[in-house]
Structures are given as C-alpha cells and as structure tokens.
Design a protein around this motif. Structure first.
Motif, short mmCIF file in Angstrom:
data_model
loop_
_atom_site.label_atom_id
_atom_site.label_comp_id
_atom_site.label_asym_id
_atom_site.label_seq_id
_atom_site.Cartn_x
_atom_site.Cartn_y
_atom_site.Cartn_z
N GLU A 87 5.69 -24.81 -13.95
CA GLU A 87 5.56 -26.27 -14.00
C GLU A 87 4.89 -26.72 -15.28
O GLU A 87 4.13 -25.97 -15.89
CB GLU A 87 4.69 -26.77 -12.84
CG GLU A 87 5.24 -26.57 -11.48
CD GLU A 87 4.28 -27.02 -10.38
OE1 GLU A 87 4.77 -27.25 -9.27
OE2 GLU A 87 3.06 -27.14 -10.63
N VAL A 88 5.17 -27.96 -15.64
CA VAL A 88 4.50 -28.63 -16.74
C VAL A 88 3.85 -29.88 -16.16
O VAL A 88 4.51 -30.67 -15.49
CB VAL A 88 5.51 -29.01 -17.85
CG1 VAL A 88 4.82 -29.81 -18.95
CG2 VAL A 88 6.19 -27.78 -18.41
N SER A 89 2.55 -30.04 -16.41
CA SER A 89 1.82 -31.22 -15.94
C SER A 89 1.32 -32.01 -17.13
O SER A 89 0.74 -31.44 -18.06
CB SER A 89 0.63 -30.82 -15.07
OG SER A 89 1.06 -30.16 -13.90
N VAL A 90 1.54 -33.30 -17.08
CA VAL A 90 1.09 -34.21 -18.13
C VAL A 90 0.08 -35.17 -17.50
O VAL A 90 0.41 -35.92 -16.59
CB VAL A 90 2.26 -35.00 -18.75
CG1 VAL A 90 1.75 -35.98 -19.81
CG2 VAL A 90 3.30 -34.05 -19.31
N HIS A 91 -1.14 -35.12 -18.00
CA HIS A 91 -2.22 -36.00 -17.54
C HIS A 91 -2.42 -37.07 -18.62
O HIS A 91 -2.52 -36.74 -19.80
CB HIS A 91 -3.52 -35.22 -17.38
CG HIS A 91 -3.42 -34.06 -16.44
ND1 HIS A 91 -4.11 -34.02 -15.25
CD2 HIS A 91 -2.74 -32.90 -16.51
CE1 HIS A 91 -3.85 -32.89 -14.62
NE2 HIS A 91 -3.02 -32.19 -15.37
N SER A 92 -2.52 -38.33 -18.19
CA SER A 92 -2.74 -39.41 -19.17
C SER A 92 -3.59 -40.51 -18.53
O SER A 92 -3.85 -40.48 -17.33
CB SER A 92 -1.41 -39.97 -19.67
OG SER A 92 -0.64 -40.49 -18.60
N GLU A 93 -3.98 -41.46 -19.33
CA GLU A 93 -4.82 -42.58 -18.93
C GLU A 93 -6.18 -42.11 -18.41
O GLU A 93 -6.51 -42.25 -17.23
CB GLU A 93 -4.11 -43.45 -17.88
CG GLU A 93 -2.81 -44.04 -18.36
CD GLU A 93 -2.07 -44.82 -17.28
OE1 GLU A 93 -2.74 -45.38 -16.36
OE2 GLU A 93 -0.84 -44.86 -17.36
N PRO A 94 -7.00 -41.53 -19.32
CA PRO A 94 -8.32 -41.07 -18.89
C PRO A 94 -9.19 -42.24 -18.40
O PRO A 94 -9.21 -43.30 -19.02
CB PRO A 94 -8.92 -40.43 -20.14
CG PRO A 94 -8.15 -41.01 -21.28
CD PRO A 94 -6.79 -41.36 -20.76
N ALA A 95 -9.85 -42.01 -17.27
CA ALA A 95 -10.73 -43.03 -16.69
C ALA A 95 -11.92 -42.31 -16.05
O ALA A 95 -11.81 -41.78 -14.95
CB ALA A 95 -9.99 -43.87 -15.66
N GLY A 96 -13.01 -42.24 -16.78
CA GLY A 96 -14.18 -41.54 -16.26
C GLY A 96 -13.93 -40.05 -16.17
O GLY A 96 -13.59 -39.41 -17.17
#
Length: 194
Positions: free
Chosen positions: A150-159
């Motif tokens: 799998e490839v996971s993309v994390h975005s929009e850091p908030a805390g």
C-alpha cells in the motif's frame, strides 16, 4: 516503587552526541530520538533503494528544483526536541545548504518513509512518524508500505495528526497534494517487494 514513563531517556544534546558517535563507529546504524526515546533503524535493502530512486526521478521530472534529500536528519515534534531521519525529504535543491546534521523541517514539502522488515515498522511508520511529522508542520507524509502493498498519503497537518489520509493498493494511482502536486503511478512498486 514508582515508574516514570514520561521522562526522556536522555537530553536531546546527549542524543545528538550518541548518534554522531554511533554513525562513525557502526556503519549502517541510524539513531532517532522520538518522544524522548532512543530508536534505531537499519539501512534499507536494494529494493528499498530502488523505490527511493524511482521517487527521486519522478520528483525531478516534475520540477528540477525539487530534490529528494535522502537521510536528512530533521528536528521534529512541537518543541523541535525530537530527531527523525526520514528515508527522504522533498525540498528545494539548496534548502539544507550550510545546515549541520539536524535541520529545521520548515523547508520540507514532503517526508517519505519506505517500510523495512523490522518488527517495529508498523508502529514507527504508521503511528509515531505521522504524529511527529504533523506536529512539525510537514505538509505531506508519504508511506510506501512494502509489507501491506500500500501507499499512504497524509496531508493537512493539524496539531498531532494529519486531517487527510488516503491509502491505495499498489497498482493504483495516488495524488500527492500541494505543495507537492504529483500523481504517482504505483504499478512498478510491485517489482520491489519480497
């Protein structure tokens, strides 16, 4: 007897000295310092290197001024007292000129981790790293998970977390949102798993 669980193993300055000594004496050993705890990680295998090479080529074709800096040590967490070494950090070509071993994460557009076969890979890449990279304000965190395909993309850091997480199986296209703005065609990743 009272056990103190929130006390750091050592001070950040002590960790930096230890990491420097370990790197110079034990080839291939990388140390990280997350949540006041010492972590070690081995260098990746050949397929791990091919994935970083593949991603480097894509980033440079997208924008020749964007470089995937491998193994760049970053000061992470809210107080910048943690130390992490992503497999690669996407930033402009001269972003780390004149920096020492550990850099402020402000120039980093994306942190990249390619999973290895260590027993703590899931905890490090899917629990600790998303939290510390989000706390540090890194806009995008990409995990290429060779065990889960799998490839996971994390975005929009908030805390302490990323608000948006998208996971796709190898073979599906996935978009890396701005400020990266690249779509990855992940079919080739199937060639670099066990």
């Amino acid at each position: 007897m009272t056990v103190m669980t929130d006390r750091p193993h050592m001070l950040t300055e002590e960790f930096e000295e230890l990491a420097f000594a370990a790197r110079n004496r034990m080839e291939g050993l990388q140390l990280e310092f997350i949540d006041g705890k010492l972590r070690s990680r081995a260098l990746g295998d050949g397929s791990h290197g091919m994935i970083v090479q593949w991603l480097t080529r894509i980033c440079m074709q997208h924008d020749p001024e964007l470089w995937l800096h491998p193994g760049r040590g970053l000061k992470v967490q809210a107080g910048r007292d943690g130390r992490a070494i992503p497999n690669a950090s996407l930033a402009h070509s001269g972003a780390f000129a004149g920096h020492g071993e550990w850099s402020d994460p402000d120039p980093v557009l994306m942190a990249v981790e390619v999973t290895s076969w260590n027993s703590d890979t899931d905890r490090r890449h899917h629990q600790e790293k998303p939290r510390v990279y989000a706390e540090s304000g890194i806009p995008v965190y990409l995990v290429i998970d060779r065990a889960k395909f799998e490839v996971s993309v994390h975005s929009e850091p908030a805390g302490q977390r990323y608000e948006c997480v998208r996971t796709v199986s190898y073979g599906r296209d996935v978009h890396l949102p701005d400020p990266v703005g690249i779509t990855l065609r992940t079919e080739v990743l199937k060639d670099w798993v066990r």
